[in-house]
Design a protein around this motif. Structure first.
Motif, PDB file in Angstrom:
ATOM      1  N   LEU A  69       0.828  -1.202   0.000  1.00  0.00           N
ATOM      2  CA  LEU A  69       0.000   0.000   0.000  1.00  0.00           C
ATOM      3  C   LEU A  69       0.870   1.262   0.000  1.00  0.00           C
ATOM      4  O   LEU A  69       0.610   2.207  -0.759  1.00  0.00           O
ATOM      5  N   PHE A  70       1.910   1.278   0.811  1.00  0.00           N
ATOM      6  CA  PHE A  70       2.834   2.419   0.837  1.00  0.00           C
ATOM      7  C   PHE A  70       3.523   2.583  -0.513  1.00  0.00           C
ATOM      8  O   PHE A  70       3.633   3.699  -1.034  1.00  0.00           O
ATOM      9  N   ASP A  71       3.995   1.473  -1.095  1.00  0.00           N
ATOM     10  CA  ASP A  71       4.690   1.544  -2.384  1.00  0.00           C
ATOM     11  C   ASP A  71       3.767   2.015  -3.506  1.00  0.00           C
ATOM     12  O   ASP A  71       4.201   2.733  -4.405  1.00  0.00           O
ATOM     13  N   ILE A  72       2.512   1.613  -3.465  1.00  0.00           N
ATOM     14  CA  ILE A  72       1.560   2.060  -4.486  1.00  0.00           C
ATOM     15  C   ILE A  72       1.339   3.563  -4.376  1.00  0.00           C
ATOM     16  O   ILE A  72       1.342   4.277  -5.385  1.00  0.00           O
ATOM     17  N   CYS A  73       1.175   4.066  -3.172  1.00  0.00           N
ATOM     18  CA  CYS A  73       0.987   5.518  -2.988  1.00  0.00           C
ATOM     19  C   CYS A  73       2.231   6.285  -3.433  1.00  0.00           C
ATOM     20  O   CYS A  73       2.126   7.300  -4.133  1.00  0.00           O
ATOM     21  N   ARG A  74       3.405   5.799  -3.036  1.00  0.00           N
ATOM     22  CA  ARG A  74       4.652   6.459  -3.431  1.00  0.00           C
ATOM     23  C   ARG A  74       4.830   6.417  -4.947  1.00  0.00           C
ATOM     24  O   ARG A  74       5.248   7.389  -5.578  1.00  0.00           O
ATOM     25  N   SER A  75       4.488   5.288  -5.547  1.00  0.00           N
ATOM     26  CA  SER A  75       4.631   5.142  -6.986  1.00  0.00           C
ATOM     27  C   SER A  75       3.652   6.026  -7.746  1.00  0.00           C
ATOM     28  O   SER A  75       3.974   6.525  -8.830  1.00  0.00           O
ATOM     29  N   CYS A  76       2.465   6.227  -7.205  1.00  0.00           N
ATOM     30  CA  CYS A  76       1.497   7.134  -7.850  1.00  0.00           C
ATOM     31  C   CYS A  76       2.073   8.531  -7.953  1.00  0.00           C
ATOM     32  O   CYS A  76       1.958   9.191  -8.999  1.00  0.00           O
ATOM     33  N   ILE A  77       2.706   8.982  -6.899  1.00  0.00           N
ATOM     34  CA  ILE A  77       3.317  10.313  -6.906  1.00  0.00           C
ATOM     35  C   ILE A  77       4.467  10.362  -7.902  1.00  0.00           C
ATOM     36  O   ILE A  77       4.582  11.297  -8.695  1.00  0.00           O
ATOM     37  N   LEU A 111       2.695 -12.004  -6.625  1.00  0.00           N
ATOM     38  CA  LEU A 111       3.739 -11.097  -7.101  1.00  0.00           C
ATOM     39  C   LEU A 111       3.287 -10.372  -8.365  1.00  0.00           C
ATOM     40  O   LEU A 111       3.524  -9.170  -8.525  1.00  0.00           O
ATOM     41  N   ALA A 112       2.617 -11.084  -9.259  1.00  0.00           N
ATOM     42  CA  ALA A 112       2.100 -10.458 -10.478  1.00  0.00           C
ATOM     43  C   ALA A 112       1.087  -9.379 -10.138  1.00  0.00           C
ATOM     44  O   ALA A 112       1.116  -8.293 -10.718  1.00  0.00           O
ATOM     45  N   CYS A 113       0.204  -9.652  -9.203  1.00  0.00           N
ATOM     46  CA  CYS A 113      -0.794  -8.654  -8.799  1.00  0.00           C
ATOM     47  C   CYS A 113      -0.126  -7.433  -8.189  1.00  0.00           C
ATOM     48  O   CYS A 113      -0.502  -6.296  -8.490  1.00  0.00           O
ATOM     49  N   ILE A 114       0.861  -7.657  -7.334  1.00  0.00           N
ATOM     50  CA  ILE A 114       1.552  -6.543  -6.692  1.00  0.00           C
ATOM     51  C   ILE A 114       2.235  -5.667  -7.730  1.00  0.00           C
ATOM     52  O   ILE A 114       2.109  -4.443  -7.713  1.00  0.00           O
ATOM     53  N   LEU A 115       2.968  -6.293  -8.643  1.00  0.00           N
ATOM     54  CA  LEU A 115       3.727  -5.526  -9.624  1.00  0.00           C
ATOM     55  C   LEU A 115       2.827  -4.818 -10.626  1.00  0.00           C
ATOM     56  O   LEU A 115       3.126  -3.702 -11.051  1.00  0.00           O
ATOM     57  N   CYS A 116       1.735  -5.436 -11.002  1.00  0.00           N
ATOM     58  CA  CYS A 116       0.833  -4.798 -11.975  1.00  0.00           C
ATOM     59  C   CYS A 116      -0.031  -3.719 -11.332  1.00  0.00           C
ATOM     60  O   CYS A 116      -0.470  -2.806 -12.012  1.00  0.00           O
ATOM     61  N   CYS A 117      -0.274  -3.815 -10.031  1.00  0.00           N
ATOM     62  CA  CYS A 117      -1.063  -2.787  -9.350  1.00  0.00           C
ATOM     63  C   CYS A 117      -0.224  -1.574  -8.983  1.00  0.00           C
ATOM     64  O   CYS A 117      -0.775  -0.517  -8.689  1.00  0.00           O
ATOM     65  N   THR A 118       1.075  -1.727  -8.979  1.00  0.00           N
ATOM     66  CA  THR A 118       1.951  -0.604  -8.664  1.00  0.00           C
ATOM     67  C   THR A 118       2.147   0.220  -9.925  1.00  0.00           C
ATOM     68  O   THR A 118       2.663  -0.286 -10.919  1.00  0.00           O
ATOM     69  N   PRO A 119       1.734   1.482  -9.910  1.00  0.00           N
ATOM     70  CA  PRO A 119       1.894   2.314 -11.117  1.00  0.00           C
ATOM     71  C   PRO A 119       3.348   2.421 -11.537  1.00  0.00           C
ATOM     72  O   PRO A 119       4.246   2.555 -10.712  1.00  0.00           O
ATOM     73  N   GLY A 120       3.571   2.328 -12.834  1.00  0.00           N
ATOM     74  CA  GLY A 120       4.920   2.448 -13.374  1.00  0.00           C
ATOM     75  C   GLY A 120       5.605   1.128 -13.638  1.00  0.00           C
ATOM     76  O   GLY A 120       6.666   1.099 -14.243  1.00  0.00           O
ATOM     77  N   THR A 121       5.015   0.028 -13.196  1.00  0.00           N
ATOM     78  CA  THR A 121       5.601  -1.293 -13.454  1.00  0.00           C
ATOM     79  C   THR A 121       4.563  -2.192 -14.116  1.00  0.00           C
ATOM     80  O   THR A 121       3.384  -2.137 -13.782  1.00  0.00           O
ATOM     81  N   VAL A 122       5.023  -3.001 -15.050  1.00  0.00           N
ATOM     82  CA  VAL A 122       4.144  -3.950 -15.730  1.00  0.00           C
ATOM     83  C   VAL A 122       4.884  -5.276 -15.850  1.00  0.00           C
ATOM     84  O   VAL A 122       6.026  -5.333 -16.301  1.00  0.00           O
ATOM     85  N   TRP A 123       4.233  -6.352 -15.435  1.00  0.00           N
ATOM     86  CA  TRP A 123       4.751  -7.710 -15.576  1.00  0.00           C
ATOM     87  C   TRP A 123       4.613  -8.057 -17.050  1.00  0.00           C
ATOM     88  O   TRP A 123       3.515  -8.131 -17.578  1.00  0.00           O
TER      89      TRP A 123
END
Length: 163
Positions: A69-77, A111-123
């Motif tokens: 959750l923290f990484d997703i928020c940081r990545s959105c910014i 892991l696929a869900c985490i990486l694809c949900c984080t903006p800026g990264t795509v599996w």
């Protein structure tokens, strides 16, 4: 019974849906519904996914959830700054491969869900032997940093949970 009717609850649901969608309880529709409710689960039983695991290490799951959750928020910014920033900054995107140690199918799916949900990264691709992961990173400034981040922040807890 399990052999001829592999998933009785799914069959009952399919029969009920058949009758509801046809808006009739005529004997012909009962017969077609029973045939449909039996045939679909019977002929698709080989396509069922791997059985789910019991929940292990709930504290690690909670920690991983907070980290993600923290990484997703940081990545959105960070992604917003890349997109809204100068055009020359957008030229840092690229592909990279990450060596994987996790082999559990549920862990790889998480892991696929985490990486694809984080903006800026795509599996992008998983190698046939499940040892190499290809990613596309929007702001690829340092491959070693990304590899270390993925392995330490995501893969290590997932291995503790699923393996």
């Amino acid at each position: 019974m399990k052999r001829w009717l592999p998933f009785p609850l799914i069959s009952a649901f399919l029969l009920a849906m058949w009758l509801l969608l046809n808006e009739t309880v005529a004997p012909g529709h009962w017969l077609l519904g029973v045939a449909f409710a039996w045939a679909v689960p019977y002929f698709t039983r080989q396509m069922q996914p791997v059985r789910a695991l019991k929940v292990r290490r709930p504290l690690i799951i909670a920690q991983l959830f907070c980290v993600v959750l923290f990484d997703i928020c940081r990545s959105c910014i960070a992604v917003s700054l890349v997109i809204l920033g100068p055009a020359k900054r957008r030229q840092n995107s690229g592909f990279m491969t990450v060596p994987l140690d996790i082999q559990a199918p549920h862990g790889l799916a998480a892991l696929a869900c985490i990486l694809c949900c984080t903006p800026g990264t795509v599996w992008v691709e998983l190698s046939a032997d499940r040892r190499q992961l290809m990613l596309h990173i929007l702001d690829l400034h340092d491959e070693e940093w990304w590899t270390h981040t993925i392995k330490q922040r995501y893969e290590t807890p997932l291995r503790m949970i699923f393996e």
